[in-house]
Design an enzyme around this catalytic site. Structure first.
Site, short mmCIF file in Angstrom:
data_model
loop_
_atom_site.label_atom_id
_atom_site.label_comp_id
_atom_site.label_asym_id
_atom_site.label_seq_id
_atom_site.Cartn_x
_atom_site.Cartn_y
_atom_site.Cartn_z
N GLY A 184 -6.64 19.96 -4.59
CA GLY A 184 -6.05 20.82 -5.62
C GLY A 184 -4.63 20.44 -5.95
O GLY A 184 -4.11 20.78 -7.01
N ASN A 185 -3.96 19.74 -5.03
CA ASN A 185 -2.61 19.24 -5.30
C ASN A 185 -2.62 18.00 -6.20
O ASN A 185 -1.61 17.63 -6.79
CB ASN A 185 -1.89 18.84 -4.01
CG ASN A 185 -1.23 20.00 -3.31
OD1 ASN A 185 -1.62 20.40 -2.23
ND2 ASN A 185 -0.20 20.55 -3.94
N SER A 186 -3.76 17.33 -6.30
CA SER A 186 -3.85 16.08 -7.05
C SER A 186 -3.34 16.25 -8.47
O SER A 186 -3.72 17.19 -9.18
CB SER A 186 -5.29 15.58 -7.08
OG SER A 186 -5.72 15.18 -5.81
N LEU A 189 -3.24 -12.75 -13.73
CA LEU A 189 -2.94 -14.10 -13.28
C LEU A 189 -4.22 -14.85 -12.93
O LEU A 189 -4.37 -16.02 -13.25
CB LEU A 189 -2.00 -14.06 -12.07
CG LEU A 189 -1.56 -15.39 -11.47
CD1 LEU A 189 -0.85 -16.25 -12.52
CD2 LEU A 189 -0.66 -15.16 -10.26
N GLY A 190 -5.15 -14.19 -12.25
CA GLY A 190 -6.43 -14.80 -11.96
C GLY A 190 -6.51 -15.51 -10.63
O GLY A 190 -7.06 -16.61 -10.54
N VAL A 191 -5.95 -14.88 -9.58
CA VAL A 191 -6.06 -15.44 -8.24
C VAL A 191 -6.52 -14.35 -7.28
O VAL A 191 -6.18 -13.17 -7.46
CB VAL A 191 -4.72 -16.02 -7.73
CG1 VAL A 191 -4.34 -17.27 -8.52
CG2 VAL A 191 -3.60 -14.99 -7.78
N ASP A 218 -4.90 5.80 -11.59
CA ASP A 218 -5.25 7.20 -11.36
C ASP A 218 -4.32 8.14 -12.11
O ASP A 218 -3.85 9.15 -11.58
CB ASP A 218 -5.27 7.55 -9.87
CG ASP A 218 -6.02 8.85 -9.58
OD1 ASP A 218 -6.81 9.28 -10.44
OD2 ASP A 218 -5.81 9.43 -8.50
N ILE A 243 -5.99 -13.17 -3.51
CA ILE A 243 -4.89 -13.40 -2.58
C ILE A 243 -5.13 -12.70 -1.26
O ILE A 243 -5.97 -11.79 -1.17
CB ILE A 243 -3.54 -12.94 -3.18
CG1 ILE A 243 -3.61 -11.46 -3.58
CG2 ILE A 243 -3.13 -13.81 -4.34
CD1 ILE A 243 -2.30 -10.88 -4.06
N HIS A 260 -8.56 11.29 -11.55
CA HIS A 260 -9.75 11.81 -10.89
C HIS A 260 -9.89 13.32 -11.02
O HIS A 260 -10.95 13.88 -10.75
CB HIS A 260 -9.79 11.39 -9.41
CG HIS A 260 -8.83 12.09 -8.52
ND1 HIS A 260 -7.58 11.59 -8.24
CD2 HIS A 260 -8.93 13.25 -7.84
CE1 HIS A 260 -6.96 12.42 -7.42
NE2 HIS A 260 -7.75 13.43 -7.16
#
Length: 476
Positions: A213-215, A270-272, A142, A274, A112
């Site tokens: 700014g720390n990101s 996997l396609g679930v 990210d 949850i 970001h």
């Protein structure tokens, strides 16, 4: 040893033990800051903004700190609008952090920080400035990888977030509000944190002071090794409130390797859909304690559907790795190489079984299926009351719109146990226990078969999303 010296030594020992524990145990951060700050960089980006958008740093646009940013870095002419106050805005600068990964100029930061940037500039600790090339970005973790044209640069060594312990000291170096190479320290508050907007990152939670700014800056352990990159804060004010989150370095390293080699990141799928197994749901499934990830929906044409997963299965282990809660499963599956055959231990009803599934690549456009607004009907059957709720059958048009084969619509919640279980008007009851619900008569039979005093898992659809709730049938 003479008596005066003995008394002096005794006095020193007694003085040491009289100090507060915090004074005796507090680590010395000076060598860490001096040795590792040179490998931390300040990253500035330039973005073009459309009319009506706020400017500045993405971490605190719209927050109380936006005015502070304006004071330090200036507002665009004309109060921040283009000619006439409309149209495309002037380019604006924003700031972030990163650290040097290799001596030849690869730099790791947060996605970001550079997302949507038309220009990325890296400022080194020795005051050299370089234009950076964005090698690749991964919004889901990210993480972003940059490259500058330089050699013999200071670097940071990657450590292990898996070996981190809750309560362990950690150190952050970054550029909050543009104050480059600021050092803050704290402890690890928790590990494996799942945030509402993130599915694939088991964040490290710390109380290290992190601000805009720390990101993208490094989170270091006391050995000076990077254990994570600082990514987010939880705040109601826009500033630090004691809750900071970092991406674990094992995930960062995997993403960076893929970005260097392929320019993109692939994840296992996997396609679930949850959800968490609560204590009440665990009781309804006959489990000794809450654990695992409860399958609320098996997505169509997914690896899970092909392997035979069913709604109501509880995933307990994945390829030999325990799944203690629902948030643990997505990162485990995501790290599984595409094409791998995984052994998945599940609980289905009263039985525990193992399913073999071939993991596929996570599609780029995977999104939750959401149902639309229920259409008004000219004629409705009289609702019937069961378990503290009024119900009526889901007609064919509603079922098609919601993507369901059938179910019962909750028109009103009149009492318990429906109210205490959290059922709301508009919910669609799809499954009672392990049985589908297609009519009021079927539900009545299923309630009678379940018996009084039992807690039953009930699958509902709410706002297009499947969710299990635990409903306790009253004792007569």
């Amino acid at each position: 040893m003479t008596r005066p010296i003995q008394w002096a030594l005794l006095g020193l020992i007694l003085f040491a033990f009289s100090l507060p524990v915090s004074a005796r145990m507090l680590p010395d951060f000076v060598p860490l800051a001096e040795e590792h700050s040179p490998a931390v960089v300040n990253i500035s980006t330039t973005r073009e903004r459309e009319g009506g958008q706020t400017g500045g740093h993405p971490d605190f646009e719209g927050s109380p700190f936006e005015d502070l940013f304006e004071r330090f870095f200036g507002a665009p002419p004309g109060g921040g609008r283009g000619e006439g106050g409309e149209g495309r805005m002037p380019e604006r600068s924003s700031l972030g952090s990163g650290f040097i990964y290799t001596e030849d100029g690869y730099i790791i930061t947060a996605n970001h920080v550079v997302e949507g940037a038309s220009e990325v500039v890296v400022h080194l600790s020795d005051r050299r400035v370089f234009d950076a090339e964005v090698i690749g970005k991964d919004p889901q973790s990210d993480v972003a990888l940059l490259k500058i044209d330089a050699d013999d640069l200071p670097t940071l060594e990657l450590g292990s977030s898996d070996e981190l312990k809750v309560g362990e000291w950690v150190l952050a170096i970054g550029s909050p509000f543009g104050f480059d190479h600021s050092v803050t320290a704290g402890i690890v508050s928790a590990k494996g944190r799942n945030l509402p907007t993130e599915n694939y990152v088991p964040f490290i939670q710390t109380d290290v002071a992190i601000n805009p700014g720390n990101s993208g800056g490094p989170l270091l352990n006391l050995d000076g090794k990077v254990v994570g990159i600082n990514a987010q804060i939880y705040s109601r004010t826009g500033g630090f409130m004691g809750l900071s989150f970092a991406v674990p370095i094992e995930m960062v390293e995997d993403v960076v390797m893929q970005l260097r080699e392929h320019g993109e990141v692939t994840r296992g799928w996997l396609g679930v859909l949850i959800q968490e197994v609560t204590r009440d749901l665990a009781d309804s499934f006959g489990m000794d304690k809450p654990a695992g990830a409860l399958v609320a929906r098996v997505q169509s044409d997914s690896p899970a559907e092909k392997a035979g997963f069913e709604t109501g299965d509880v995933i307990l282990r994945f390829n030999g790795i325990d799944v203690p809660n629902s948030s643990a499963l997505p990162p485990i599956v995501g790290r599984t190489p595409v094409g791998t055959e995984a052994e998945v231990e599940i609980r289905r009803g009263e039985e525990t079984k193992t399913i073999t599934v071939e993991i596929e690549r996570l599609p780029d456009d995977v999104a939750a299926e959401r149902g639309g607004r229920q259409p008004e009907q000219e004629e409705r059957a009289e609702p019937q009351s069961l378990l503290g709720m009024h119900l009526e059958p889901l007609d064919a048009a509603q079922a098609e719109e919601l993507g369901l084969d059938g179910g019962l619509v909750v028109t009103e919640v009149t009492g318990n146990p429906a109210r205490s279980s959290g059922i709301r008007p508009g919910d669609v009851i799809v499954q009672f226990g392990r049985h589908s619900v297609d009519s009021l008569e079927e539900l009545e039979e299923q309630i009678e078969d379940a018996g009084t005093g039992r807690t039953v898992p009930v699958l509902i659809q709410r706002d297009g999303n499947p969710t299990f709730i635990a409903l306790r049938i009253p004792s007569e």
